[in-house]
Design a protein around this motif. Sequence first.
Motif, PDB file in Angstrom:
ATOM      1  N   GLY A 136       0.756  -1.173   0.158  1.00 52.87           N
ATOM      2  CA  GLY A 136      -0.200   0.141   0.124  1.00 52.87           C
ATOM      3  C   GLY A 136       0.816   1.324  -0.114  1.00 52.87           C
ATOM      4  N   PHE A 137       2.123   1.298   0.298  1.00 57.36           N
ATOM      5  CA  PHE A 137       2.845   2.511   0.488  1.00 57.36           C
ATOM      6  C   PHE A 137       3.911   2.612  -0.322  1.00 57.36           C
ATOM      7  N   ALA A 138       4.154   3.858  -1.018  1.00 57.40           N
ATOM      8  CA  ALA A 138       5.197   4.024  -1.807  1.00 57.40           C
ATOM      9  C   ALA A 138       6.625   3.883  -1.353  1.00 57.40           C
ATOM     10  N   PRO A 139       7.690   3.651  -1.837  1.00 52.43           N
ATOM     11  CA  PRO A 139       8.905   3.564  -1.282  1.00 52.43           C
ATOM     12  C   PRO A 139       9.337   4.861  -0.957  1.00 52.43           C
ATOM     13  N   GLY A 140       9.882   4.768   0.429  1.00 56.42           N
ATOM     14  CA  GLY A 140      10.388   6.233   1.118  1.00 56.42           C
ATOM     15  C   GLY A 140       9.561   6.681   1.648  1.00 56.42           C
ATOM     16  N   GLN A 141       8.128   6.330   1.886  1.00 59.41           N
ATOM     17  CA  GLN A 141       7.309   7.182   2.306  1.00 59.41           C
ATOM     18  C   GLN A 141       7.502   7.188   3.870  1.00 59.41           C
ATOM     19  N   GLU A 142       7.455   8.130   4.515  1.00 56.87           N
ATOM     20  CA  GLU A 142       7.881   8.404   6.023  1.00 56.87           C
ATOM     21  C   GLU A 142       6.511   7.995   6.938  1.00 56.87           C
ATOM     22  N   ARG A 143       5.584   8.801   6.683  1.00 55.50           N
ATOM     23  CA  ARG A 143       4.370   8.122   7.578  1.00 55.50           C
ATOM     24  C   ARG A 143       3.500   7.226   6.985  1.00 55.50           C
ATOM     25  N   CYS A 144       3.364   6.149   7.533  1.00 59.66           N
ATOM     26  CA  CYS A 144       2.493   5.006   7.083  1.00 59.66           C
ATOM     27  C   CYS A 144       1.482   4.799   8.159  1.00 59.66           C
ATOM     28  N   VAL A 145       0.308   4.773   7.752  1.00 54.92           N
ATOM     29  CA  VAL A 145      -0.796   4.805   8.723  1.00 54.92           C
ATOM     30  C   VAL A 145      -1.793   3.542   8.280  1.00 54.92           C
ATOM     31  N   ILE A 146      -2.272   2.785   8.835  1.00 54.12           N
ATOM     32  CA  ILE A 146      -3.506   1.910   8.562  1.00 54.12           C
ATOM     33  C   ILE A 146      -4.643   2.258   9.582  1.00 54.12           C
ATOM     34  N   ASP A 147      -5.819   2.209   9.146  1.00 56.98           N
ATOM     35  CA  ASP A 147      -6.852   2.565  10.102  1.00 56.98           C
ATOM     36  C   ASP A 147      -7.869   1.376   9.780  1.00 56.98           C
ATOM     37  N   ILE A 148      -8.188   0.860  11.179  1.00 58.99           N
ATOM     38  CA  ILE A 148      -9.606  -0.036  10.959  1.00 58.99           C
ATOM     39  C   ILE A 148     -10.761   0.561  11.533  1.00 58.99           C
ATOM     40  N   VAL A 149     -11.593   0.722  10.895  1.00 56.46           N
ATOM     41  CA  VAL A 149     -12.876   1.554  11.337  1.00 56.46           C
ATOM     42  C   VAL A 149     -13.970   0.556  11.067  1.00 56.46           C
ATOM     43  N   GLY A 150     -14.947   0.593  11.983  1.00 58.55           N
ATOM     44  CA  GLY A 150     -16.143  -0.277  11.800  1.00 58.55           C
ATOM     45  C   GLY A 150     -17.632   0.703  12.251  1.00 58.55           C
ATOM     46  N   GLU A 151     -18.560   0.098  11.893  1.00 58.28           N
ATOM     47  CA  GLU A 151     -19.692   0.436  12.297  1.00 58.28           C
ATOM     48  C   GLU A 151     -20.779  -0.643  12.396  1.00 58.28           C
ATOM     49  N   ARG A 152     -21.573  -0.808  13.523  1.00 60.52           N
ATOM     50  CA  ARG A 152     -22.366  -2.178  13.908  1.00 60.52           C
ATOM     51  C   ARG A 152     -23.735  -1.730  14.007  1.00 60.52           C
ATOM     52  N   ASP A 153     -24.621  -2.445  13.721  1.00 66.68           N
ATOM     53  CA  ASP A 153     -26.109  -2.431  14.160  1.00 66.68           C
ATOM     54  C   ASP A 153     -26.625  -3.602  14.298  1.00 66.68           C
ATOM     55  N   VAL A 154     -27.792  -3.576  14.548  1.00 67.85           N
ATOM     56  CA  VAL A 154     -28.291  -5.052  15.108  1.00 67.85           C
ATOM     57  C   VAL A 154     -28.235  -5.985  13.920  1.00 67.85           C
ATOM     58  N   ARG A 155     -28.181  -5.441  12.575  1.00 75.95           N
ATOM     59  CA  ARG A 155     -28.201  -6.445  11.620  1.00 75.95           C
ATOM     60  C   ARG A 155     -26.959  -6.874  10.821  1.00 75.95           C
ATOM     61  N   ARG A 156     -26.240  -5.765  10.727  1.00 77.18           N
ATOM     62  CA  ARG A 156     -24.814  -5.914   9.986  1.00 77.18           C
ATOM     63  C   ARG A 156     -23.580  -5.188  10.652  1.00 77.18           C
ATOM     64  N   LEU A 157     -22.452  -5.657  10.080  1.00 81.74           N
ATOM     65  CA  LEU A 157     -21.387  -5.180  10.538  1.00 81.74           C
ATOM     66  C   LEU A 157     -20.561  -4.652   9.288  1.00 81.74           C
ATOM     67  N   ARG A 158     -20.361  -3.124   9.241  1.00 83.55           N
ATOM     68  CA  ARG A 158     -19.692  -2.521   8.227  1.00 83.55           C
ATOM     69  C   ARG A 158     -18.045  -2.267   8.857  1.00 83.55           C
ATOM     70  N   MET A 159     -17.266  -2.523   8.093  1.00 82.95           N
ATOM     71  CA  MET A 159     -15.873  -2.474   8.407  1.00 82.95           C
ATOM     72  C   MET A 159     -15.041  -2.273   7.065  1.00 82.95           C
ATOM     73  N   ALA A 160     -13.828  -1.408   7.350  1.00 82.62           N
ATOM     74  CA  ALA A 160     -13.028  -0.784   6.430  1.00 82.62           C
ATOM     75  C   ALA A 160     -11.705  -0.914   6.835  1.00 82.62           C
ATOM     76  N   VAL A 161     -10.900  -1.052   5.959  1.00 85.52           N
ATOM     77  CA  VAL A 161      -9.342  -1.140   6.243  1.00 85.52           C
ATOM     78  C   VAL A 161      -8.839   0.054   5.421  1.00 85.52           C
ATOM     79  N   ARG A 162      -8.297   1.032   6.047  1.00 88.25           N
ATOM     80  CA  ARG A 162      -7.784   2.258   5.107  1.00 88.25           C
ATOM     81  C   ARG A 162      -6.404   2.473   5.142  1.00 88.25           C
ATOM     82  N   ASP A 163      -5.695   3.144   4.423  1.00 89.23           N
ATOM     83  CA  ASP A 163      -4.428   3.574   4.582  1.00 89.23           C
ATOM     84  C   ASP A 163      -4.115   4.783   3.805  1.00 89.23           C
ATOM     85  N   ASN A 164      -2.866   5.493   4.126  1.00 86.66           N
ATOM     86  CA  ASN A 164      -2.700   6.746   3.364  1.00 86.66           C
ATOM     87  C   ASN A 164      -1.436   6.589   2.388  1.00 86.66           C
TER      88      ASN A 164
END
Length: 499
Positions: free
Chosen positions: A418-446
């Motif tokens: 996911g990251f270009a060579p030499g990139q200094e700040r590499c961050v991956i976020d795991i976000v989620g949203e859940r209700d009584v029916r389903r779970l929405r989850m995402a993996v995001r990077d910069n």
Amino acid sequence: MSTLADLLAEHTTLSDAAAAHLQRLVAEWQLLADLSFADFLLAVRAEHGDIVTVAQCRPNTASTVFPRDEVGTVVDSSANAQVARAFDDGRILRDEDPAWFGPLAIRREAVPIAVDGEVVAVLTRAIDLTHPRLPSPLELAYQDSANDLCQMVADGTYPQVEGNPRGLSTPRAGDGFVRVDADGIVVYASPNALSAFHRMGWTTELSHTRLAEVTASLLTDPFESEDAALMIDAAAGVVPLPAGPYRDVGLRMEADASRATVLFRAVALHPRGVSTGAVVLIRDVTEVKRRDLALISKDATIREIHHRVKNNLQSVSALLRLQARRTSNPEARTALTEAVRRVGSIALVHEMLSGSVDEEVDLDEVVDRLVPTLVDVASGEAPVQVRRRDRLGVLSAELAMPLVMVLAELIQNAIEHGFAPGQERCVIDIVGERDVRRLRMAVRDNGSGLPDGFDPASSDHLGLQIVQTLVSIELGGTLRMGSNADGLGAEVEIVVPVH
């Protein structure tokens, strides 16, 4: 439906002590209703002056006289004057003659409830007298005990503050009812109670015996025998209830006899401060305990299986890791390292299940333990920070297992590609949203984002193929891959049903 606490807060300004007393009464008044063969209504005087019904209890031993829900209704003082008078007089008031409500002839009784000398509520007991008949010995014993308990309600001595640290359930009157006098002698024992004592090993009638001595003679554990005898005699007023640890146990216990397990509860009767004996409720819980033991054994077996599967997977992982170190082919070493990670992810879920009692997994705990391992084995050059932003919650094992593998693949893929060579700040976020029916989850990077024209369906990357298979087949969900909302980096979103 509003709870008693909600209704008290809405209509009154009662103190915490008064509200707690009413809560205890409502928790125990099913026994009153069953012994009385009557409906009970709890009414309080609202701030604006009306008298409002805030709780209702129907008997298990008779038909209800109030088929509709009376909670929240205002008491008609002209049709039920005893309730208003009970607030003012502070004494029990009974109808002289039954009043007709449609086809039913109902006799009502208003029982004031006082806390610290002030009447805070009134309990109405409504008995159906439409078809009078000669009561049976059981009905007489029930009603006599109910009258004593109602007087104790007016005295402020029922229900007592009773400790129950073991969380034992309360036997119902229909499970088994024994009335003893102030000397601990059995005055009446219901057929169900007699059957329970016969199951314990007693072979004769219970009437005119000292219940404490009979019970102590039947229990197998000498300490339980002593405690049961003391509990029954103390409730009847034969001996004072000692201070100290026994106070915290309360007047209920579970005990084993030679052929049965029974649950006892003793209720002291002392209307107007004079001991008239006690009610002892007994329930045969032998079959319940047998099923509980079977479930405990089954649960322990399942957890042991998960533990052994985890150990076997760790052994496989160690062998693969050893093979990876010995191979000289870079592609084979990479494939073996990925296999080590995938096996480790499955082993981690089994480790969590080996400590679970309900085949459920806390996904947040698994992710928090999985992420450091993924970062350590990552082949990326720059240090990567992986952050879980939201709570994902608890899932069943059948959902958690594939979902953890999907997350591991996505995080690993983002770290490696996911990251270009030499990139200094590499961050991956795991976000989620859940209700009584389903779970929405995402993996995001910069990182550098997805290549132009990237199609995950045509990708030959094994990790993405595993992700698509697990999401669509195992989880029955959907997968979407694209750019972040800010245009920097990539985002993979998963939506899976949780039921």
